[in-house]
Design a protein around this motif. Structure first.
Motif, mmCIF file in Angstrom:
data_model
loop_
_atom_site.group_PDB
_atom_site.id
_atom_site.type_symbol
_atom_site.label_atom_id
_atom_site.label_comp_id
_atom_site.label_asym_id
_atom_site.label_seq_id
_atom_site.Cartn_x
_atom_site.Cartn_y
_atom_site.Cartn_z
ATOM 1 N N ILE A 64 -2.434 6.392 2.014
ATOM 2 C CA ILE A 64 -2.212 4.979 2.319
ATOM 3 C C ILE A 64 -3.424 4.356 3.017
ATOM 4 O O ILE A 64 -3.762 3.201 2.786
ATOM 5 N N HIS A 65 -4.119 5.128 3.824
ATOM 6 C CA HIS A 65 -5.286 4.603 4.542
ATOM 7 C C HIS A 65 -6.440 4.299 3.585
ATOM 8 O O HIS A 65 -7.102 3.267 3.727
ATOM 9 N N THR A 66 -6.677 5.176 2.604
ATOM 10 C CA THR A 66 -7.748 4.899 1.645
ATOM 11 C C THR A 66 -7.367 3.749 0.723
ATOM 12 O O THR A 66 -8.219 2.957 0.325
ATOM 13 N N VAL A 67 -6.076 3.634 0.389
ATOM 14 C CA VAL A 67 -5.633 2.509 -0.442
ATOM 15 C C VAL A 67 -5.850 1.191 0.308
ATOM 16 O O VAL A 67 -6.370 0.225 -0.262
ATOM 17 N N ASP A 99 -9.006 -3.626 -7.361
ATOM 18 C CA ASP A 99 -7.911 -4.582 -7.323
ATOM 19 C C ASP A 99 -6.744 -3.962 -8.064
ATOM 20 O O ASP A 99 -6.909 -2.965 -8.790
ATOM 21 N N CYS A 100 -5.578 -4.557 -7.923
ATOM 22 C CA CYS A 100 -4.393 -3.922 -8.470
ATOM 23 C C CYS A 100 -3.337 -4.963 -8.815
ATOM 24 O O CYS A 100 -3.155 -5.926 -8.068
ATOM 25 N N PHE A 101 -2.679 -4.759 -9.932
ATOM 26 C CA PHE A 101 -1.469 -5.504 -10.269
ATOM 27 C C PHE A 101 -0.295 -4.558 -10.081
ATOM 28 O O PHE A 101 -0.430 -3.351 -10.332
ATOM 29 N N VAL A 102 0.833 -5.088 -9.683
ATOM 30 C CA VAL A 102 2.027 -4.263 -9.532
ATOM 31 C C VAL A 102 3.165 -4.879 -10.328
ATOM 32 O O VAL A 102 3.235 -6.104 -10.510
ATOM 33 N N ALA A 103 4.038 -4.001 -10.812
ATOM 34 C CA ALA A 103 5.263 -4.419 -11.484
ATOM 35 C C ALA A 103 6.394 -4.197 -10.496
ATOM 36 O O ALA A 103 6.565 -3.103 -9.969
ATOM 37 N N GLU A 104 7.130 -5.254 -10.246
ATOM 38 C CA GLU A 104 8.179 -5.213 -9.236
ATOM 39 C C GLU A 104 9.540 -5.425 -9.904
ATOM 40 O O GLU A 104 9.751 -6.420 -10.597
ATOM 41 N N GLU A 105 10.420 -4.472 -9.702
ATOM 42 C CA GLU A 105 11.786 -4.594 -10.201
ATOM 43 C C GLU A 105 12.464 -5.703 -9.399
ATOM 44 O O GLU A 105 12.395 -5.718 -8.178
ATOM 45 N N CYS A 165 0.802 -1.226 0.000
ATOM 46 C CA CYS A 165 0.000 0.000 0.000
ATOM 47 C C CYS A 165 0.839 1.283 0.000
ATOM 48 O O CYS A 165 0.500 2.242 -0.699
ATOM 49 N N GLU A 166 1.896 1.306 0.765
ATOM 50 C CA GLU A 166 2.729 2.514 0.802
ATOM 51 C C GLU A 166 3.347 2.793 -0.572
ATOM 52 O O GLU A 166 3.342 3.927 -1.050
ATOM 53 N N GLU A 167 3.846 1.748 -1.214
ATOM 54 C CA GLU A 167 4.456 1.911 -2.535
ATOM 55 C C GLU A 167 3.396 2.240 -3.603
ATOM 56 O O GLU A 167 3.656 3.038 -4.506
ATOM 57 N N ILE A 168 2.227 1.633 -3.508
ATOM 58 C CA ILE A 168 1.155 1.948 -4.452
ATOM 59 C C ILE A 168 0.761 3.414 -4.303
ATOM 60 O O ILE A 168 0.579 4.122 -5.301
#
Length: 170
Positions: A38-41, A53-59, A14-17
């Protein structure tokens, strides 16, 4: 192609998003409009009444420590014309990772999900000045669906309160 992996977001992201959302808003010149934090996320993406929902790309390689470099935020919607569809709210990739296949990996993950859920289509919006994004979408044969007969409207918080008070008092 950049050395990244794409996965479903987790609550500990959540923090990174939130950071990426702020970068996206800054990129679009809208940072001053951002109310999401961050709280609303956490509440809206991982809480009991989650709405996205969410997808993330991670290095995975260049720094030795995994770090999020992009995200695709989506939600399910429905139309009486064709049933369920996937609505993409945000697709954002950090500038250093653009044009390296990261956006395509995120987009492919969303398309595969939409197909697996039997969606007839995906939908999203793009600002006309976002030529890089528009060109990205068009390479996947996306079709602009703006018509003279359809308009998008928004009611902000204050307008909703005012409208409700008028309706209740009438």
């Amino acid at each position: 192609m950049a050395d990244v992996s794409v996965r479903e977001a987790r609550e500990d992201d959540c923090e990174e998003i939130t950071r990426l959302m702020q970068e996206f808003a800054k990129h679009e010149g809208n940072l001053h409009l951002v109310k999401t934090n961050i709280h609303t996320v956490k509440r809206d993406g991982f809480g009991e009444q989650k709405v996205f929902d969410c997808f993330v790309a991670e290095e995975t390689l260049t720094t030795g420590k995994p770090r999020l470099v992009g995200y695709l935020l989506y939600m399910w919607s429905f139309t009486t014309m064709s049933g369920r569809f996937l609505f993409v709210e945000d697709l954002f990739v950090e500038e250093n990772f653009r044009r390296k296949g990261v956006g395509s990996l995120l987009w492919a993950k969303a398309m595969k999900l939409a197909l697996s859920w039997g969606c007839e289509y995906m939908q999203w919006m793009a600002k006309r000045r976002n030529t890089m994004g528009i060109n990205f979408y068009k390479k996947f044969d996306a079709v602009e669906t703006n018509t003279d007969s359809v308009m998008t409207f928004t009611l902000d918080n204050d307008a909703m309160k005012t409208a409700c008070s008028k309706i209740v008092s009438e």
